[in-house]
Design an enzyme around this catalytic site. Sequence first.
Site, short mmCIF file in Angstrom:
data_model
loop_
_atom_site.label_atom_id
_atom_site.label_comp_id
_atom_site.label_asym_id
_atom_site.label_seq_id
_atom_site.Cartn_x
_atom_site.Cartn_y
_atom_site.Cartn_z
CG HIS A 78 -0.44 3.08 -0.42
ND1 HIS A 78 -0.36 3.49 -2.14
CD2 HIS A 78 -0.15 1.81 -1.03
CE1 HIS A 78 -0.43 2.12 -2.89
NE2 HIS A 78 -0.12 1.24 -1.55
CG HIS A 235 4.57 -0.89 -2.22
ND1 HIS A 235 3.72 0.43 -2.56
CD2 HIS A 235 3.23 -2.05 -2.44
CE1 HIS A 235 2.96 0.40 -2.36
NE2 HIS A 235 2.19 -1.08 -2.48
CG ASP A 239 1.10 -2.36 0.90
OD1 ASP A 239 0.71 -1.54 0.56
OD2 ASP A 239 1.01 -3.41 -0.23
CG HIS A 262 -3.10 -5.26 2.00
ND1 HIS A 262 -2.73 -4.37 2.88
CD2 HIS A 262 -3.18 -5.44 0.63
CE1 HIS A 262 -2.11 -3.68 1.33
NE2 HIS A 262 -1.90 -4.39 0.45
#
Length: 306
Positions: A78, A235, A239, A262
């Site tokens: 973030h 969101h 990311d 991720h």
Amino acid sequence: MQSTITYPVSFQGVGLHSGRPAQLTIRPASAGAGITFRRVDILDAPNEIPALWHLVEHSPLCTRLVSATGLSIMTVEHVMAALVGCGIHNALVDVDGPEVPILDGSAAPFVCRILANGLHRMAEPVTALRILRTVEVNRGAAWACLTPHDSLQIEFGIEFEDAAIGVQKKTLTMSNGSFVRELSNCRTFCRKRDVDQMRANGLALGGTLENAVVVDGDKVLSPGGLRHADEAVRHKMLDALGDLGLAGRPILGHYQGLRAGHALTNELLRAVFAERENYDLIECNAQTTALLPGAGVHWGEIPQVA
């Protein structure tokens, strides 16, 4: 030209996964320094960890950097998204423990303070990473790729059984200030039935209904509901921007992710750098700089967080 933050700014909170109190300070850095995390609680050993793709170590549900000496810092995505999305190329990020504070679960608190503080423009030009040919990776039903493009464009798709999320898709170009307006205040999310499992595995110990969007079927349990109807996919794009920032240079390319996370985005960066023919490094002129992430941001523009 390259940029850094004008003055140090500090944040206090808890780590999403560790549940431990955490303090973070973003400090100015010299041209060409890039972004580096520094564990200020470590005084008797090397304590700096460059924010670079090859130092990412797999960990569930967050991005974790590990130095050559084994020192780690987790949940960096973030603050990385905030730095990249605001056009900061050089910064020293001090953290007093092993995890970045989660704050409200989005990048907005970081962005607000960065924008209020202002940026310092440097005399040195930016070097960007231009994608030259398609690179893709997949893991089961998850898939991600980078293809050539004049600016950084992020396209993402998610599919969840819970009606509160469902199927969501979105595409945004990062060069017109859209990160600040459209993505920065979008919070991390999870399903209620996953919370107990994560905590049993030592994760999400600092998670609350105030720093994450929790859904249960067609219900949003977090007070105030959603900030955007498609906050979940936004969101995921946030990311992705933070994880792509670990390339060490602004990217000119079209990122596409489907059910990606991720680990897969980092795998994609590793695939890009595995072959020199996949990319070029270019010194940006005024025209190219206008296409970089962070370009077009109005420094007085503060995202809504309520």
